[in-house]
Design a protein around this motif. Structure first.
Motif, mmCIF file in Angstrom:
data_model
loop_
_atom_site.group_PDB
_atom_site.id
_atom_site.type_symbol
_atom_site.label_atom_id
_atom_site.label_comp_id
_atom_site.label_asym_id
_atom_site.label_seq_id
_atom_site.Cartn_x
_atom_site.Cartn_y
_atom_site.Cartn_z
ATOM 1 N N ASN A 331 2.042 -6.572 10.121
ATOM 2 C CA ASN A 331 2.458 -7.180 11.390
ATOM 3 C C ASN A 331 1.262 -7.601 12.230
ATOM 4 N N ARG A 332 0.183 -6.805 12.183
ATOM 5 C CA ARG A 332 -1.006 -7.135 12.971
ATOM 6 C C ARG A 332 -1.788 -8.298 12.347
ATOM 7 N N LEU A 333 -1.887 -8.291 11.020
ATOM 8 C CA LEU A 333 -2.686 -9.314 10.350
ATOM 9 C C LEU A 333 -1.945 -10.633 10.179
ATOM 10 N N TYR A 334 -0.623 -10.573 10.106
ATOM 11 C CA TYR A 334 0.183 -11.782 9.880
ATOM 12 C C TYR A 334 1.301 -11.858 10.923
ATOM 13 N N PRO A 335 0.945 -11.951 12.204
ATOM 14 C CA PRO A 335 1.955 -11.883 13.267
ATOM 15 C C PRO A 335 2.926 -13.056 13.286
ATOM 16 N N HIS A 336 2.552 -14.191 12.687
ATOM 17 C CA HIS A 336 3.374 -15.400 12.782
ATOM 18 C C HIS A 336 4.253 -15.626 11.556
ATOM 19 N N ASP A 337 4.142 -14.778 10.559
ATOM 20 C CA ASP A 337 4.887 -14.990 9.318
ATOM 21 C C ASP A 337 6.343 -14.540 9.442
ATOM 22 N N THR A 338 7.163 -15.064 8.552
ATOM 23 C CA THR A 338 8.578 -14.682 8.521
ATOM 24 C C THR A 338 8.719 -13.303 7.883
ATOM 25 N N VAL A 339 9.923 -12.730 7.964
ATOM 26 C CA VAL A 339 10.181 -11.422 7.370
ATOM 27 C C VAL A 339 9.918 -11.449 5.862
ATOM 28 N N ILE A 340 10.374 -12.519 5.202
ATOM 29 C CA ILE A 340 10.173 -12.639 3.755
ATOM 30 C C ILE A 340 8.679 -12.683 3.428
ATOM 31 N N GLN A 341 7.935 -13.454 4.210
ATOM 32 C CA GLN A 341 6.491 -13.545 3.974
ATOM 33 C C GLN A 341 5.809 -12.198 4.208
ATOM 34 N N LYS A 342 6.261 -11.472 5.234
ATOM 35 C CA LYS A 342 5.666 -10.162 5.508
ATOM 36 C C LYS A 342 5.967 -9.163 4.395
ATOM 37 N N LEU A 343 7.165 -9.234 3.821
ATOM 38 C CA LEU A 343 7.491 -8.370 2.691
ATOM 39 C C LEU A 343 6.575 -8.666 1.498
ATOM 40 N N TYR A 344 6.279 -9.946 1.300
ATOM 41 C CA TYR A 344 5.356 -10.346 0.238
ATOM 42 C C TYR A 344 3.963 -9.771 0.505
ATOM 43 N N HIS A 345 3.510 -9.855 1.762
ATOM 44 C CA HIS A 345 2.194 -9.316 2.112
ATOM 45 C C HIS A 345 2.166 -7.794 1.938
ATOM 46 N N MET A 346 3.287 -7.130 2.240
ATOM 47 C CA MET A 346 3.342 -5.684 2.048
ATOM 48 C C MET A 346 3.188 -5.313 0.578
ATOM 49 N N SER A 347 3.799 -6.106 -0.298
ATOM 50 C CA SER A 347 3.649 -5.832 -1.736
ATOM 51 C C SER A 347 2.193 -6.029 -2.161
ATOM 52 N N LYS A 348 1.536 -7.061 -1.603
ATOM 53 C CA LYS A 348 0.116 -7.283 -1.906
ATOM 54 C C LYS A 348 -0.738 -6.140 -1.363
ATOM 55 N N TYR A 349 -0.395 -5.668 -0.181
ATOM 56 C CA TYR A 349 -1.146 -4.574 0.426
ATOM 57 C C TYR A 349 -1.015 -3.302 -0.421
ATOM 58 N N PHE A 350 0.188 -3.071 -0.947
ATOM 59 C CA PHE A 350 0.410 -1.923 -1.818
ATOM 60 C C PHE A 350 -0.461 -2.027 -3.065
ATOM 61 N N ARG A 351 -0.543 -3.220 -3.641
ATOM 62 C CA ARG A 351 -1.398 -3.442 -4.807
ATOM 63 C C ARG A 351 -2.864 -3.199 -4.455
ATOM 64 N N TYR A 352 -3.261 -3.652 -3.276
ATOM 65 C CA TYR A 352 -4.636 -3.447 -2.835
ATOM 66 C C TYR A 352 -4.954 -1.950 -2.707
ATOM 67 N N LEU A 353 -4.037 -1.187 -2.087
ATOM 68 C CA LEU A 353 -4.270 0.244 -1.914
ATOM 69 C C LEU A 353 -4.380 0.965 -3.254
ATOM 70 N N LEU A 354 -3.532 0.586 -4.218
ATOM 71 C CA LEU A 354 -3.593 1.197 -5.545
ATOM 72 C C LEU A 354 -4.921 0.875 -6.240
ATOM 73 N N SER A 355 -5.335 -0.394 -6.162
ATOM 74 C CA SER A 355 -6.603 -0.791 -6.780
ATOM 75 C C SER A 355 -7.774 -0.073 -6.127
ATOM 76 N N ASN A 356 -7.729 0.008 -4.810
ATOM 77 C CA ASN A 356 -8.801 0.675 -4.065
ATOM 78 C C ASN A 356 -8.883 2.151 -4.451
ATOM 79 N N LYS A 357 -7.718 2.784 -4.620
ATOM 80 C CA LYS A 357 -7.687 4.191 -5.006
ATOM 81 C C LYS A 357 -8.287 4.382 -6.399
ATOM 82 N N ARG A 358 -7.968 3.498 -7.328
ATOM 83 C CA ARG A 358 -8.499 3.583 -8.688
ATOM 84 C C ARG A 358 -10.030 3.443 -8.682
ATOM 85 N N PHE A 359 -10.521 2.450 -7.901
ATOM 86 C CA PHE A 359 -11.969 2.253 -7.819
ATOM 87 C C PHE A 359 -12.653 3.496 -7.232
ATOM 88 N N ARG A 360 -12.015 4.096 -6.214
ATOM 89 C CA ARG A 360 -12.608 5.251 -5.563
ATOM 90 C C ARG A 360 -12.687 6.445 -6.530
#
Length: 363
Positions: A331-360
């Motif tokens: 919501n903070r990074l993509y304040p102007h996006d639609t609900v569908i777009q934000k759900l897509y970004h949330m899925s990307k964010y989840f992927r990012y967190l998993l990748s970051n955890k693996r690297f760590r």
């Protein structure tokens, strides 16, 4: 005059509050009252980092009002430390800017290195590091330039950029560098701030002015600068950053042009008026001029999931907290996006967190 019954605001300690009020006081009697309370309560040899950064401004103001304290010898040492560090950081800033300019990379000087130009003397606004912003398309080029100057990037972050660049750039705003010999730190930004959208970052490139002492560098126009000062302070909850309060007071005093209306309009366009208005309410409580919000609320913050907090959470509570945090960041990074777009970004964010955890875990 004895200071009593004062309200300690937000995350400020008593001594931090007294120090800030001393710096803001407009007459000698008021200032001396706060100074005397402060000098009795402060543990000067164990002073916190945020307060130490205010001591040059505090000491300079005391000298002008002919006020001394029993801690002046120690304060002079801290003043000298910040004077030397500011001189050194400013020297390194010019070297880095020159190298980027030689490589034809556009650069904006933001945050402390920009704000200090409003002060009577640069050492009155100490810098712990400096922040630069470059076009995201020039990130790898800028990284090469900075690394040739022997600055070392944060290892995990660079690993992320190399392996999951798109995801990393989407959900981060800067890459930190440290020089191993001189210990100068750089934050190299491609987005204006940790909670700022790409749209305001793009807008900023159209609202710049020349940096006074470096002709080939630029800085944000004042309204953007004030917006960033307030949003950054509210997000950080004053952590390691009390200078923002004095920054706004100094800007109010030294700037003749109007900027408050435009600064809040930026916050509204960015859908961060809750953070902006809350920051203004803190300034007003401390006696610093800011627009009076019609109403305000404490902005929502991320739920801490640090290791020392996880022990109090079961699996479902931890999962819920992480979901809320993902929603908050999107919501903070993509304040102007639609609900569908934000759900897509949330899925990307989840992927990012998993990748970051693996690297760590692989380190």
């Amino acid at each position: 005059m004895k200071v009593k019954n004062f309200e300690v605001i937000e995350d400020l300690t008593t001594t931090q509050y007294l120090l800030i009020k001393s710096c803001l006081a407009t007459n000698k009697q008021e200032r001396e009252a706060y100074v005397r309370e402060w000098e009795e309560q402060v543990l000067i040899n164990d002073i916190d980092f945020s307060s130490s950064r205010l001591l040059p401004f505090f000491y300079h103001g005391n000298q002008q009002k002919e006020i001394s304290t029993k801690h002046d010898n120690r304060i002079k040492i801290i003043y000298k430390h910040w004077w030397l560090r500011s001189q050194h950081i400013n020297h390194q800033l010019k070297i880095v800017i020159a190298a980027l300019a030689e490589s034809e990379i556009k650069v904006i000087i933001i945050k402390g290195a920009s704000i200090k130009l409003h002060y009577e003397r640069p050492e009155l606004r100490p810098m712990a590091d400096f922040d630069l912003m470059i076009p995201s398309n020039d990130l790898h080029k800028a990284m090469n330039v900075i690394e040739k100057l022997n600055f070392i990037p944060e290892t995990l972050a660079k690993n992320n950029i190399n392996k999951i660049k798109e995801l990393y750039l989407d959900f981060n705003h800067a890459l930190s560098y440290t020089h191993p010999q001189n210990e100068v730190n750089i934050d190299l930004h491609w987005r204006l701030g940790s909670h700022c959208s790409l749209s305001i970052t793009h807008d900023l490139w159209q609202h710049l002015e020349t940096y006074a002492s470096i002709s080939y560098a630029q800085k944000p126009q004042l309204a953007y600068e004030v917006f960033l000062i307030i949003i950054h302070a509210v997000v950080a909850k004053n952590k390691d950053n009390l200078t923002w309060i004095i920054d706004i007071a100094v800007i109010n005093e030294t700037t003749k042009t109007s900027f408050w209306k435009e600064a809040r309009e930026i916050a509204v366009l960015e859908k961060k008026e809750d953070q902006f208005d809350y920051g203004c309410s803190i300034l007003i409580k401390l006696g610093v001029f800011a627009p009076t919000p019609q109403e305000f609320k404490i902005p929502m913050a991320k739920i801490s999931t640090r290791l020392n907090n996880r022990s109090a959470m079961n699996y479902f509570q931890l999962s819920h907290a992480r979901f809320i945090n993902m929603k908050y960041m999107v919501n903070r990074l993509y304040p102007h996006d639609t609900v569908i777009q934000k759900l897509y970004h949330m899925s990307k964010y989840f992927r990012y967190l998993l990748s970051n955890k693996r690297f760590r875990q692989s380190r």
